[in-house]
Design a protein around this motif. Structure first.
Motif, PDB file in Angstrom:
ATOM      1  N   LYS A  85       0.831  -1.222   0.000  1.00 41.54           N
ATOM      2  CA  LYS A  85       0.000   0.000   0.000  1.00 41.54           C
ATOM      3  C   LYS A  85       0.855   1.258   0.000  1.00 41.54           C
ATOM      4  O   LYS A  85       0.530   2.244  -0.667  1.00 41.54           O
ATOM      5  CB  LYS A  85      -0.871   0.027   1.263  1.00 41.54           C
ATOM      6  N   LEU A  86       1.936   1.220   0.793  1.00 45.92           N
ATOM      7  CA  LEU A  86       2.745   2.443   0.927  1.00 45.92           C
ATOM      8  C   LEU A  86       3.475   2.784  -0.365  1.00 45.92           C
ATOM      9  O   LEU A  86       3.837   3.932  -0.597  1.00 45.92           O
ATOM     10  CB  LEU A  86       3.758   2.296   2.080  1.00 45.92           C
ATOM     11  N   LEU A  87       3.657   1.776  -1.222  1.00 46.71           N
ATOM     12  CA  LEU A  87       4.334   2.024  -2.497  1.00 46.71           C
ATOM     13  C   LEU A  87       3.385   2.613  -3.547  1.00 46.71           C
ATOM     14  O   LEU A  87       3.831   3.167  -4.556  1.00 46.71           O
ATOM     15  CB  LEU A  87       4.934   0.717  -3.033  1.00 46.71           C
ATOM     16  N   GLU A  88       2.063   2.481  -3.298  1.00 47.20           N
ATOM     17  CA  GLU A  88       1.103   3.012  -4.280  1.00 47.20           C
ATOM     18  C   GLU A  88       1.191   4.545  -4.330  1.00 47.20           C
ATOM     19  O   GLU A  88       1.629   5.178  -3.368  1.00 47.20           O
ATOM     20  CB  GLU A  88      -0.340   2.612  -3.883  1.00 47.20           C
ATOM     21  N   ILE A  89       0.723   5.103  -5.428  1.00 48.92           N
ATOM     22  CA  ILE A  89       0.729   6.569  -5.524  1.00 48.92           C
ATOM     23  C   ILE A  89      -0.380   7.123  -4.630  1.00 48.92           C
ATOM     24  O   ILE A  89      -1.533   6.686  -4.707  1.00 48.92           O
ATOM     25  CB  ILE A  89       0.498   7.031  -6.988  1.00 48.92           C
ATOM     26  N   HIS A  90      -0.014   8.053  -3.780  1.00 46.36           N
ATOM     27  CA  HIS A  90      -0.979   8.660  -2.850  1.00 46.36           C
ATOM     28  C   HIS A  90      -1.524   9.951  -3.465  1.00 46.36           C
ATOM     29  O   HIS A  90      -0.840  10.591  -4.274  1.00 46.36           O
ATOM     30  CB  HIS A  90      -0.272   8.950  -1.518  1.00 46.36           C
ATOM     31  N   ARG A  91      -2.747  10.303  -3.065  1.00 41.36           N
ATOM     32  CA  ARG A  91      -3.372  11.502  -3.683  1.00 41.36           C
ATOM     33  C   ARG A  91      -2.580  12.782  -3.401  1.00 41.36           C
ATOM     34  O   ARG A  91      -2.714  13.780  -4.106  1.00 41.36           O
ATOM     35  CB  ARG A  91      -4.830  11.649  -3.224  1.00 41.36           C
ATOM     36  N   SER A  92      -1.730  12.760  -2.357  1.00 43.01           N
ATOM     37  CA  SER A  92      -0.944  13.961  -2.049  1.00 43.01           C
ATOM     38  C   SER A  92       0.258  14.116  -2.995  1.00 43.01           C
ATOM     39  O   SER A  92       1.004  15.082  -2.902  1.00 43.01           O
ATOM     40  CB  SER A  92      -0.457  13.894  -0.600  1.00 43.01           C
ATOM     41  N   GLY A  93       0.413  13.122  -3.882  1.00 40.64           N
ATOM     42  CA  GLY A  93       1.545  13.167  -4.820  1.00 40.64           C
ATOM     43  C   GLY A  93       2.669  12.281  -4.330  1.00 40.64           C
ATOM     44  O   GLY A  93       3.021  12.331  -3.160  1.00 40.64           O
ATOM     45  N   GLY A  94       3.223  11.460  -5.196  1.00 38.11           N
ATOM     46  CA  GLY A  94       4.283  10.524  -4.789  1.00 38.11           C
ATOM     47  C   GLY A  94       3.707   9.410  -3.928  1.00 38.11           C
ATOM     48  O   GLY A  94       2.485   9.323  -3.730  1.00 38.11           O
TER      49      GLY A  94
END
Ligand SMILES: Cc1cc2nc3c(=O)[nH]c(=O)nc-3n(C[C@H](O)[C@H](O)[C@H](O)COP(=O)(O)OP(=O)(O)OC[C@H]3O[C@@H](n4cnc5c(N)ncnc54)[C@H](O)[C@@H]3O)c2cc1C
Length: 357
Positions: free
Chosen positions: A236-245
Motif C-alpha cells: 500500500k505504501l508504495l502506491e501513488i498517494h493523492r498527495s503526490g508521490g
C-alpha cells in the motif's frame, strides 16, 4: 528462525504454502475437504515428516503459514491439536481423539469459571463422575460434539479434565454470544452431569497441556498475521498517494513502518526459539507464556499502526486489516489474559526458580 529449519521441515512449509496459494479462494467447506484429502488437516494426528503426530514445530509452521496469507479461520485447514488427550487410553483414543483429529468430531474447551469462588466440581459416585458447575466463555460449544471440562475433583480438589459429550443430560447452554472477532461462545451449566470414570483424565498436566498448545497456537497465528499485515502495508505504501508521490517516500512514515518490521522480526524469532525448546521436550511453560504475550501484543500493535498508516479504507468492514485488528484484539484476553500471564512469569521465577532468558 525458518532459515535454520531442516530440509524436511522446509519442504513441508513449501508444500503447505503451495497448497494454500492454490486453494485460497475456495469456500471453507471445500477447503476443509481438500485439506483432509491432502493430509494437511490431520497433521496433528499424522505428520508429513515422520510416523505419528506432528511435533510442535510442524504445528507452528502450519499455523503461521495459514495466517501469513491473511486467513483468519484455521479450523478448516489445520485440524486441532490433541491437547489434553495426548497419551490417553485406548478407549478415549477411539471414542474421542481419533474422530477429532480426523475431523469427524469437534471439541470445545471449558476452562473459564463463571464464578471463581465456586468452581466446577467433579466427584466419584460408584464408577461414574458427577459434574456440577458453570463455565462462562466456551468457544464453539454449541457446535461441539464433546467438551474438555476442567474441574476441581473432590475431595482433594485436584485439577482434572473430564471428557463430556455436549448433548449429555444435565448440560444447558445458558447464554450464547458472539465476540468482536466473530467467534461464538456459550455459558454452559453442568447439573449433575454423569460420565463414566474412564472419561476422566486423572492427570494434572492435562489441563496445562491444552492451555500450552492454545497459547502456542495463538503465538503462531499472531506472527503469521503480523507478517501478512506488514506485507500488505508495504504494498500500500508504495502506491501513488493523492498527495503526490508514494507515502513510502516520507521519512515520518518510514520510521513508523520500520518499527513494525523490527517487532515482527523479534516476535518471529521468539516464536521459533520457544518451539525449539519444546522440540527438546524442555519445560517451557514460562517461555510459552512470554511468547503468547509478546506475539499477540506485537500483532495487535502492528495492525493498529498499519490501519493508521493506510487510512480510513482499512477500517471499512470486510477489509483484511479491520478483521485482523478484531482477531488480534481478542487474543490478548483469550487463552489467559496477558496481565495474568505476566504475573505467572514472575511467579515462575520468584516462587519456582524457573524460566530462562
Ligand atoms: C475470543 C475468546 C475466546 C475464548 N475462548 C474460551 C474457551 O474456549 N474456553 C474458556 O474456558 N474460556 C475462553 N475464553 C475466556 C478467557 O480465557 C478469559 O476471557 C480470560 O482468561 C480472562 O478472564 P476474564 O475474561 O474472566 O477476565 P478477568 O479475569 O475478570 O480479568 C479482567 C481484567 O483484570 C485483569 N486481572 C485479573 N486478575 C488480575 C490480577 N490478579 N492482577 C492484575 N490484573 C488482573 C485481567 O488481566 C483483565 O485485564 C475466551 C475469551 C475470548 C476473548
Amino acid at each position: 528462525m525458518t532459515e535454520f529449519l531442516s530440509t524436511e521441515f522446509k519442504e513441508f512449509q513449501h508444500k503447505l504454502q503451495f497448497f494454500l496459494n492454490e486453494n485460497i479462494n475456495l469456500s471453507s467447506e471445500e477447503m476443509r475437504s481438500k485439506s483432509l484429502d491432502k493430509g494437511f488437516y490431520s497433521i496433528s494426528h499424522q505428520s508429513f515428516i515422520h510416523d505419528g503426530p506432528a511435533t510442535p514445530l510442524e504445528m507452528v509452521i502450519a499455523r503461521e503459514s495459514v495466517a501469513s496469507l491473511g486467513i483468519l479461520d484455521h479450523s478448516n485447514i489445520i485440524g486441532p491439536d490433541p491437547g489434553a488427550l495426548i497419551n490417553c487410553s485406548e478407549e478415549i483414543k477411539s471414542t474421542y481423539l481419533d474422530p477429532m483429529l480426523k475431523g469427524e468430531k469437534k471439541a470445545s474447551f471449558a476452562f473459564t469459571e463463571n464464578d471463581f469462588q465456586n468452581p466446577t466440581t467433579g466427584e466419584l459416585n460408584d464408577s461414574s463422575v458427577i459434574i456440577n458447575g458453570n463455565k462462562s466463555y466456551v468457544s464453539r460449544a454449541i457446535e461441539s460434539d464433546f467438551m474438555l471440562v476442567v474441574l476441581n475433583f473432590k475431595p482433594e480438589n485436584s485439577r482434572f479434565v473430564a471428557i463430556v459429550d455436549s448433548n449429555s443430560e444435565g448440560i444447558s447452554f445458558k447464554k450464547t454470544f458472539e465476540s468482536l472477532d466473530g467467534s461464538n461462545h456459550s455459558e454452559v451449566t453442568f447439573e449433575n452431569v454423569k460420565i463414566p470414570e474412564m472419561f476422566l483424565l486423572k492427570n494434572v498436566q492435562a489441563a496445562t497441556q491444552n492451555i500450552l498448545q492454545e497459547r502456542l497456537e495463538m503465538s503462531a497465528i499472531s506472527v503469521g498475521l503480523a507478517i501478512f499485515t506488514v506485507n500488505e502495508l508495504s504494498r500500500k505504501l508504495l502506491e501513488i498517494h493523492r498527495s503526490g508521490g508514494s507515502l513510502s517516500d516520507r521519512e515520518g512514515i518510514r520510521l513508523k513502518y520500520s518499527d513494525l518490521r523490527i517487532n515482527t522480526y523479534a516476535a518471529r524469532a521468539m516464536l521459533y526459539r520457544t518451539v525449539a525448546l519444546l522440540e527438546k521436550s524442555e519445560n517451557a511453560i514460562n517461555e510459552v507464556s512470554a511468547t503468547k504475550v509478546f506475539c499477540t501484543e506485537t500483532a495487535f500493535n502492528v495492525v493498529d499502526s498499519a490501519i493508521q498508516l493506510t487510512g480510513g479504507q482499512s477500517l471499512i468492514i470486510g477489509n483484511n486489516l479491520e478483521a485482523i485488528f478484531r482477531k488480534t484484539r481478542s487474543m490478548k484476553l483469550a487463552g489467559g489474559s496477558n496481565e495474568i500471564l505476566r504475573l505467572n512469569i514472575s511467579k515462575g521465577v520468584f516462587e519456582f526458580d524457573s524460566g530462562i532468558l
